[in-house]
Design a protein around this motif. Sequence first.
Motif, PDB file in Angstrom:
ATOM      1  N   VAL A 130       0.946  -1.561  -0.347  1.00  0.00           N
ATOM      2  CA  VAL A 130      -0.108  -0.165   0.131  1.00  0.00           C
ATOM      3  C   VAL A 130       0.748   1.043  -0.404  1.00  0.00           C
ATOM      4  O   VAL A 130       2.655   1.335   0.148  1.00  0.00           O
ATOM      5  CB  VAL A 130      -1.361   0.315   0.889  1.00  0.00           C
ATOM      6  N   LYS A 183       2.613  -0.478   5.512  1.00  0.00           N
ATOM      7  CA  LYS A 183       1.546  -0.762   6.577  1.00  0.00           C
ATOM      8  C   LYS A 183       2.422  -2.176   7.602  1.00  0.00           C
ATOM      9  O   LYS A 183       3.791  -2.857   6.889  1.00  0.00           O
ATOM     10  CB  LYS A 183       0.840  -1.608   5.891  1.00  0.00           C
ATOM     11  N   ASP A 193     -19.669  -0.416   0.396  1.00  0.00           N
ATOM     12  CA  ASP A 193     -19.159  -1.404  -0.459  1.00  0.00           C
ATOM     13  C   ASP A 193     -19.663  -2.678  -0.216  1.00  0.00           C
ATOM     14  O   ASP A 193     -20.185  -2.954   1.341  1.00  0.00           O
ATOM     15  CB  ASP A 193     -17.567  -1.003   0.040  1.00  0.00           C
TER      16      ASP A 193
HETATM   17  N1  UDP Z   1      -5.445  -0.284   2.787  1.00  0.00           N
HETATM   18  C1  UDP Z   1      -4.301   0.497   2.976  1.00  0.00           C
HETATM   19  N2  UDP Z   1      -3.624   0.254   4.356  1.00  0.00           N
HETATM   20  C2  UDP Z   1      -4.551  -1.066   4.615  1.00  0.00           C
HETATM   21  C3  UDP Z   1      -5.057  -1.531   4.185  1.00  0.00           C
HETATM   22  C4  UDP Z   1      -6.065  -1.647   3.453  1.00  0.00           C
HETATM   23  O1  UDP Z   1      -4.320   1.126   2.366  1.00  0.00           O
HETATM   24  O2  UDP Z   1      -2.798  -1.160   6.045  1.00  0.00           O
HETATM   25  C5  UDP Z   1      -6.563  -0.120   1.857  1.00  0.00           C
HETATM   26  C6  UDP Z   1      -6.411  -0.804   0.683  1.00  0.00           C
HETATM   27  O3  UDP Z   1      -5.967  -0.178  -0.897  1.00  0.00           O
HETATM   28  C7  UDP Z   1      -7.198  -1.484   1.063  1.00  0.00           C
HETATM   29  C8  UDP Z   1      -8.052  -0.642   0.966  1.00  0.00           C
HETATM   30  O4  UDP Z   1      -7.861   0.316   1.710  1.00  0.00           O
HETATM   31  O5  UDP Z   1      -7.230  -2.983  -0.482  1.00  0.00           O
HETATM   32  C9  UDP Z   1      -9.228  -1.341   0.983  1.00  0.00           C
HETATM   33  O6  UDP Z   1      -9.581  -1.932   2.446  1.00  0.00           O
HETATM   34  P1  UDP Z   1     -10.624  -3.245   3.119  1.00  0.00           P
HETATM   35  O7  UDP Z   1     -10.287  -3.140   4.087  1.00  0.00           O
HETATM   36  O8  UDP Z   1     -12.296  -2.165   2.491  1.00  0.00           O
HETATM   37  O9  UDP Z   1     -10.583  -4.616   2.400  1.00  0.00           O
HETATM   38  P2  UDP Z   1     -10.173  -4.766   0.607  1.00  0.00           P
HETATM   39  O10 UDP Z   1     -11.022  -3.470   0.201  1.00  0.00           O
HETATM   40  O11 UDP Z   1      -9.300  -4.632  -0.045  1.00  0.00           O
HETATM   41  O12 UDP Z   1     -11.140  -6.409   1.153  1.00  0.00           O
END
Ligand code: UDP
Length: 244
Positions: A86, A90, A186
């Motif tokens: 990311v 992270k 979502d």
């Molecule tokens: N994300 C990020 N840092 C983190 C966790 C998530 O930038 O520590 C971003 C990453 O691109 C991820 C998005 O946030 O795909 C959406 O995260 P979500 O928890 O909604 O899960 P996902 O859509 O990936 O299933």
Amino acid sequence: MGGRDATMVLLDENGIRCDGRKVDEPRRIMIKAGGLKNADGSAYIEFGDNKILVGVFGPRDVHPKHMSNTDTGILRVRYHMEPFSVGERKNPAPSRREIEISKVIKEALEPAVMLEKFPRTAVDVFIEVLQADGGTRCAALSAASVALADAGIPMRDMVAACASGKVADTIVLDVNNEEDQAGQADMPIGYMPSLEKITLLQLDGVLTPEEYKKCVDVGVQGCKIVYDIQKKALKDKYFGKGDD
Ligand code: UDP
């Protein structure tokens, strides 16, 4: 949700989204079955800008032994995001989010996998998110199903996954990262197309009952698109590219 960039146009007057897609158009999806020589089964998926690798091991002995079940096999899933996956690095320690996503993917796969055929053993699914761009749980779940099939684990069906959502008051297929951050809802969905069964359904945001139904319908259509690509990945590996 929470608007990250209030000036960004999520849906223009021609019904085109911020990344150029139509409302019912998924991002580009590529799945490759196999690739990891030390795993019993593996798969790699690119879903838009998401890049995820999955390795499957087993059925194999369970350690520690007391975690095994004499009546059935057990499924263990670890979803892990690389620190570099990311924009903002992270923390490498397992986060609450990774623990939650590991759990929902495991529960979404369990109805598909015939674990009862392998009592006392475990099937381990390791998911490595190399690049994340919104929708990693769906992309990971779809790739995990292909990796399980590649490992020869008997399955009732593959689980195909795709999210739908609400953006600029419109229900759209396959919410991207910007839409996830600035949109209104979502809904990640995991679906077994041959059995017509939903195994994952989460909702972040608020929808009316009509919007909820539409989101499920749109998401299931997306899962069917993913399913065809999953099957093609397995056919390409086992029957050679170009075969239908
Ligand atoms: N994300 C990020 N840092 C983190 C966790 C998530 O930038 O520590 C971003 C990453 O691109 C991820 C998005 O946030 O795909 C959406 O995260 P979500 O928890 O909604 O899960 P996902 O859509 O990936 O299933």
